[in-house]
Design an enzyme around this catalytic site. Sequence first.
Site: not given
Ligand code: NAI
Length: 336
Positions: A154, A233, A235, A264, A296
């Site tokens: 996403r 941004t 983890r 953190e 964060h």
């Molecule tokens: P999502 O689940 O929609 O997308 C994650 C993508 O990473 C998926 O398409 C998946 O296939 C891919 N993926 C899995 N393993 C992988 C690898 N080894 N190499 C490359 N791609 C891989 O998750 P979304 O919503 O896009 O969020 C991403 C991350 O952002 C979350 O896991 C969360 O940790 C982090 N996040 C941080 C926030 C902040 O405030 N800093 C807020 C919300 C999310």
Amino acid sequence: MRVAMFSAKPYDRRSFEERNAPHGHEITYLEPRLSAQTAALAHGFPAVCLFVNDEADAPVIARLAQGGVRLIALRCAGFNNVDLAAAERHGITVARVPAYSPHAVAEFTVGLMLSLVRHIHRAYQRTRDNNFALDGLLGFDLHGKTVGVVGTGRIGAIVARILRAGFGCHVLASDPCPDETLASLGVRYAAPEEAIAASDIVTLHCPLTPGTHHLLDAAAFARMRRGALVVNTSRGALLDSEAAIEALKSGRLGGLAIDVYEQEADLFFEDLSNEIIQDDVLQRLMMFPNVLVTGHQAFFTREALENIADTTLANITAFARGAALENAVTVAGTRG
Ligand code: NAI
């Protein structure tokens, strides 16, 4: 339903109270972070509501279960802080907010990238001191540069679109499940090693799993283009911070912007301006002029807080009614 909300901040209370009327849950707002020391606070509550740095490992889950907890309602997307297998063993359901505003995080990511590339954070400090000199603030155009986007779910997909359509960057993406719609925009998929090694900027948007822990370590930094920039941004533990310090010292890494940090949990979301910080790694990172740290905050927009409250409250309501939980997180689901 009676809910104990851990790590509750004034803005959490405001957004949940504003939107709870149709649900009528009884929410107790607790300031402490969930840990082995604080789990007893949930005694007698059927549900707890947790955020990113609440620690729901196996011993904590056992204590929650003893106290009668049957639902862990995460008010975030990531669930790496919850031992799902332990929750299942104790019959505790886990639900999350899969997407509350991917735009919030994606837009913030691009903001960090621009700050790093054009030294906006340094310029802000300089001009406050009436220093209008430009020496040391030389940046480069994003247009035409290659950005490696690791994870095009996403958030990563929106970042890729903004960079490609908005800035005219070459985007080298890596994801085990490529997003076909990005290809039509000219985004090219590559192996993670290539996306990291062949880019001027690398931005991380994959989840934290055992397979992605320290994805950017000393070996990865050694393979990157000299002077490449990194934005994280996602983890904190995707990045080996000590290796990043060495790469920054040698100039191999040209800059780093992080909204997340491996250690953190004891620091972020708190005002520690009167404290002596004991974390030497974070303190060293923040001494570099080409490192930008935020606490964060990428998710933190009005729209995201409203969506978080709505989805979390709806998850709790569905659980209380015994309805199917579309946002449940299960061990089987994560294998998928
Ligand atoms: P999502 O689940 O929609 O997308 C994650 C993508 O990473 C998926 O398409 C998946 O296939 C891919 N993926 C899995 N393993 C992988 C690898 N080894 N190499 C490359 N791609 C891989 O998750 P979304 O919503 O896009 O969020 C991403 C991350 O952002 C979350 O896991 C969360 O940790 C982090 N996040 C941080 C926030 C902040 O405030 N800093 C807020 C919300 C999310």
